[in-house]
Write a protein that holds these residues in place. Structure first.
Motif, mmCIF file in Angstrom:
data_model
loop_
_atom_site.group_PDB
_atom_site.id
_atom_site.type_symbol
_atom_site.label_atom_id
_atom_site.label_comp_id
_atom_site.label_asym_id
_atom_site.label_seq_id
_atom_site.Cartn_x
_atom_site.Cartn_y
_atom_site.Cartn_z
ATOM 1 N N LEU A 8 -3.289 17.633 -12.486
ATOM 2 C CA LEU A 8 -2.762 16.611 -11.586
ATOM 3 C C LEU A 8 -3.124 16.915 -10.132
ATOM 4 N N ARG A 9 -3.026 18.177 -9.747
ATOM 5 C CA ARG A 9 -3.336 18.535 -8.354
ATOM 6 C C ARG A 9 -4.804 18.290 -8.027
ATOM 7 N N THR A 10 -5.704 18.674 -8.935
ATOM 8 C CA THR A 10 -7.123 18.481 -8.638
ATOM 9 C C THR A 10 -7.489 17.004 -8.626
ATOM 10 N N LEU A 33 -4.587 12.283 -1.909
ATOM 11 C CA LEU A 33 -3.247 11.703 -1.770
ATOM 12 C C LEU A 33 -2.188 12.784 -1.652
ATOM 13 N N ARG A 34 -1.101 12.431 -0.963
ATOM 14 C CA ARG A 34 0.069 13.301 -0.935
ATOM 15 C C ARG A 34 0.872 13.101 -2.221
ATOM 16 N N ARG A 35 1.719 14.070 -2.524
ATOM 17 C CA ARG A 35 2.538 13.967 -3.726
ATOM 18 C C ARG A 35 3.426 12.726 -3.687
ATOM 19 N N GLU A 36 4.054 12.498 -2.533
ATOM 20 C CA GLU A 36 4.968 11.357 -2.444
ATOM 21 C C GLU A 36 4.223 10.032 -2.594
ATOM 22 N N GLU A 37 2.961 9.996 -2.177
ATOM 23 C CA GLU A 37 2.170 8.776 -2.328
ATOM 24 C C GLU A 37 1.855 8.517 -3.801
ATOM 25 N N SER A 45 10.027 9.026 -9.295
ATOM 26 C CA SER A 45 10.642 9.644 -8.126
ATOM 27 C C SER A 45 9.773 10.780 -7.607
ATOM 28 N N VAL A 46 9.897 11.013 -6.307
ATOM 29 C CA VAL A 46 9.129 12.105 -5.710
ATOM 30 C C VAL A 46 9.536 13.438 -6.332
ATOM 31 N N ASP A 47 10.833 13.624 -6.563
ATOM 32 C CA ASP A 47 11.320 14.875 -7.139
ATOM 33 C C ASP A 47 10.712 15.117 -8.526
#
Length: 310
Positions: A8-10, A33-37, A45-47
């Motif tokens: 997911l991060r890559t 992208l940022r995580r929240e985006e 949810s962001v969490d």
């Protein structure tokens, strides 16, 4: 590192914000992208998304995974890989094994005009026809093409498009590791490649996945020169993880002449003239230009006539 979290991060780092309607300014420090985006665009949810990337979330639903795949712009192969990584926490697939069935070996022997081989998910070659052995210049059983490409042929030049071959190999091994995370032999191979090749380490960190199916494959054979071939992969049944791989030449092409010439040199080898690596015992063989052999003329001469002198 959790495989799902790392994947997911890559993937997130490669999404252009503008492609999903986000305006990026000069103060943006995050690549992609940022995580929240990602969380906002996928409807979670962001969490929860943060916990996914930290490997702490519970089993994500199919709907969540499909939403994430859409936001991250995953292709079909990557989507399947994402779902497999998520399922690993509940159900770990057993690595396939077993021997090649005799019926499959008979099919392999029927392929006489093109190099053909049978390979498993670790890229171990389990069997190959005569022309495959001549192309690689070695017996087929025992060859691992990943090890061959990264540790043996990086500087020797058999693979005309070596860099792209390395991308294919790493993408395939990533896919296999996602399918069979408990395969110790596969893990050992990956560790060996990481220890021995800096390029492998860099490509592995990218977490790219690729499904082998078909495409161009170029070889620079030391005796017959450049062979521009087409690779076609056929998955064998019974969930064996094996594939039949055939390298064919276009009709009337220089590569077709090259394969015909290579087969002729191999025939001379079988008669005891050159050694197993295509060279006579007492003198070197000059490389032969396949384009100089008239189409339709066998390099060992017409039937019943003595071989052409090289």
């Amino acid at each position: 590192m959790d495989d799902l979290a790392g994947f997911l991060r890559t993937r997130r780092s490669r999404v252009d914000p503008a492609a999903v309607g986000i305006t990026a300014d000069s103060r943006r420090r995050v690549e992609g992208l940022r995580r929240e985006e990602v969380a906002h665009l996928s409807g979670v949810s962001v969490d929860y998304y943060v916990r996914l990337e930290q490997g702490r979330a519970t089993q994500p639903s199919e709907q969540v995974l499909d939403a994430l795949a859409g936001v991250l712009g995953l292709d079909e192969t990557e989507r399947g890989h994402l779902h497999r990584l998520a399922r690993q926490r509940r159900r770990r697939a057993k690595a396939p094994g077993g021997r090649v069935r005799p019926e499959v070996l008979r099919v392999l022997d029927l392929v006489v005009g093109a190099p053909a081989l049978i390979m498993d998910h670790r890229l171990d070659v389990l069997a190959g026809n005569r022309l495959a052995g001549l192309l690689y210049g070695r017996p087929m059983p025992g060859l691992n093409t990943a090890r061959h490409i990264f540790l043996e042929e990086a500087e020797r030049g058999l693979y005309a498009d070596w860099e792209n071959c390395t991308l294919d190999v790493v993408g395939h091994l990533r896919l296999a590791a996602g399918k069979y995370p408990d395969d110790r032999r596969l893990a050992s191979l990956i560790g060996e490649l990481a220890m021995g090749s800096e390029r492998f380490r860099r490509l592995w960190a990218r977490a790219d996945v690729r499904a082998r199916s078909h495409g161009r494959k170029g070889y620079r054979h030391p005796l017959v020169g450049l062979l521009e071939l087409h690779q076609e992969n056929f998955a064998l049944p019974d969930a064996s993880g094996m594939e039949l791989l055939v390298l064919s030449a276009a009709p009337g092409s220089p590569a077709e002449d090259g394969l015909r010439l290579l087969a002729g040199l191999g025939a001379a080898d079988a008669e005891g003239r050159p050694t197993a690596n295509g060279r006579p015992e007492d003198q070197p063989v000059e490389p032969v230009n396949a384009a100089m052999v008239p189409r339709g003329v066998h390099p060992s001469g017409p039937e019943g006539s003595p071989p052409l002198k090289r």
